[in-house]
Scaffold this motif. Structure first.
Motif, short mmCIF file in Angstrom:
data_model
loop_
_atom_site.label_atom_id
_atom_site.label_comp_id
_atom_site.label_asym_id
_atom_site.label_seq_id
_atom_site.Cartn_x
_atom_site.Cartn_y
_atom_site.Cartn_z
N GLU A 197 0.96 15.00 -0.09
CA GLU A 197 1.75 15.33 1.09
C GLU A 197 2.77 14.24 1.41
O GLU A 197 3.81 14.49 2.02
CB GLU A 197 0.85 15.58 2.31
N LEU A 198 2.49 13.01 0.97
CA LEU A 198 3.40 11.90 1.20
C LEU A 198 4.53 11.89 0.17
O LEU A 198 5.70 11.66 0.50
CB LEU A 198 2.63 10.58 1.16
N ILE A 249 3.47 -9.62 -6.69
CA ILE A 249 3.31 -8.37 -5.96
C ILE A 249 2.07 -7.65 -6.47
O ILE A 249 1.92 -7.42 -7.68
CB ILE A 249 4.54 -7.44 -6.14
N SER A 250 1.16 -7.31 -5.54
CA SER A 250 0.04 -6.43 -5.87
C SER A 250 0.34 -5.07 -5.23
O SER A 250 0.90 -5.00 -4.14
CB SER A 250 -1.29 -7.00 -5.38
N PHE A 251 -0.03 -4.00 -5.93
CA PHE A 251 0.38 -2.67 -5.50
C PHE A 251 -0.74 -1.67 -5.70
O PHE A 251 -1.22 -1.45 -6.81
CB PHE A 251 1.61 -2.24 -6.32
N ASP A 252 -1.19 -1.08 -4.60
CA ASP A 252 -2.14 0.01 -4.61
C ASP A 252 -1.36 1.27 -4.24
O ASP A 252 -1.00 1.46 -3.09
CB ASP A 252 -3.25 -0.24 -3.59
N MET A 265 0.85 -1.18 0.00
CA MET A 265 0.00 0.00 0.00
C MET A 265 0.89 1.23 0.00
O MET A 265 1.79 1.36 0.84
CB MET A 265 -0.89 -0.02 1.24
N GLY A 266 0.65 2.15 -0.95
CA GLY A 266 1.50 3.32 -1.06
C GLY A 266 1.56 4.15 0.20
O GLY A 266 2.59 4.78 0.50
N GLU A 300 10.65 7.84 -5.29
CA GLU A 300 11.51 6.78 -5.83
C GLU A 300 11.03 5.40 -5.41
O GLU A 300 11.07 4.45 -6.19
CB GLU A 300 12.95 7.01 -5.36
N ALA A 301 10.55 5.28 -4.18
CA ALA A 301 10.05 3.99 -3.69
C ALA A 301 8.80 3.57 -4.45
O ALA A 301 8.63 2.39 -4.80
CB ALA A 301 9.76 4.07 -2.20
N LEU A 302 7.89 4.52 -4.71
CA LEU A 302 6.69 4.21 -5.48
C LEU A 302 7.05 3.66 -6.86
O LEU A 302 6.46 2.68 -7.32
CB LEU A 302 5.82 5.46 -5.62
#
Length: 317
Positions: free
Chosen positions: A171-172, A162-165, A135-136, A180-182
């Motif tokens: 603000e994050l 891997i599933s990714f929301d 989760m982002g 970069e992580a996203l």
């Protein structure tokens, strides 16, 4: 082996009872409710029968007991949920505005959640899964990013998916290393679950949603993109076909957690080998049901509930 594993923030949430409640004025709040975006996802998946494991950190306090007992009660493996003897469980206060928007006050960075660690035993325990969900909102600090990226790599090494929301929040994204992580997780994911706002963030100039997804499918090794469109339903892209599934009409009480329930239901249905169109209808029903109940995790539902909601809308599996 687990069907699904995830890791991230765990917190107790308090919700303003009156619309437009200000945080600089006295008011009534309902709660505490167990919460955390990956926790809502995990609860929904577990209630549909998936074997789910969770990693996170809460305090040795009543709020921590509340969160852990909810996870355990839903059948989630909490072996990797740590109890911090010094820091309190994270909290969130939410106020709904007259226009439907929400305002938040979070206490996560200085809570137990912000002190989560991951040892080799926990890493091995969590990585034995078919799907690992990111989760982002959990990519909120350098420590959390390091934990999640280690888990992503270990799961991929073991043949998991891997599933990714992305759940992109402006603000994050401004925090060091988050953007970069996203992108790093995006490049490693198999199932991508963006909202319209997430695609806007990823779009290049002049692209519409379809063009952005087509580019992502060509640039990254993901095999399925499911665009969450709230009340409008969802649209799935496989690279070979596009499947459009309309939403269900419901009376909204609380939208918090709807997207997380959508994702949990979808991944649980895919793990159960349901055909993609069926999995999408179940995910739509889970998101729709979630908004009819007050509280972030209170709207998580089991398969029977979802089948009844689909039947009421004239849909069958």
């Amino acid at each position: 082996m687990f069907d699904i594993a995830t890791s991230g923030e765990l917190l107790a949430e308090f919700m303003a009872e009156a619309r437009g409640q200000r945080f600089d004025a006295s008011g009534c709040f309902s709660g505490p409710f167990p919460s955390g975006a990956p926790a809502i996802f995990a609860s929904q998946a577990a209630r549909m029968g998936a074997r789910v494991a969770y990693a996170g950190r809460v305090g040795r306090d009543g709020f921590g007991d509340l969160v852990v007992e909810r996870l355990r009660g839903d059948g989630i493996d909490v072996k990797a949920v740590q109890r911090d003897p010094e820091r309190p469980t994270g909290t969130a206060f939410v106020s709904y505005q007259e226009n439907g928007s929400r305002q938040f006050i979070f206490n996560l960075a200085h809570s137990a959640s912000g002190q989560q660690t991951l040892n080799e035993g926990e890493l091995e325990h969590l990585s034995a899964c078919q799907y690992f969900h990111v989760m982002g909102s959990s990519l909120a600090s350098p420590g959390a990013i390091e934990i999640l990226l280690r888990l992503v790599e270990r799961v991929k090494e073991r043949g998991g998916r891997i599933s990714f929301d992305p759940n992109v929040r402006l603000e994050l994204v401004s925090n060091p290393g988050v953007r970069e992580a996203l992108v790093t997780v995006l490049a490693r994911c198999d199932l991508f679950l963006p909202s319209d706002a997430d695609l806007d963030w990823l779009a290049e100039q002049g692209e519409n949603a379809d063009a952005t997804v087509a580019r992502l499918l060509s640039e990254y090794p993901m095999s399925l993109v499911v665009l969450k469109r709230a009340a409008a339903g969802c649209r799935a892209y496989t690279g070979e076909e596009v499947i459009e599934v309309p939403g269900l009409s419901v009376a909204e009480v609380d939208p918090t957690g709807a997207g997380d329930c959508f994702g949990g239901a979808l991944v649980a249905a895919l793990v159960a080998k349901r055909p993609l169109p069926v999995a999408l209808r179940l995910a739509n029903a889970a998101g729709a049901h979630a908004v009819t109940v007050l509280g972030p995790m209170e709207g998580c539902s089991n398969l029977t509930t979802l089948e009844r909601r689909l039947a009421a809308a004239g849909e069958t599996l």
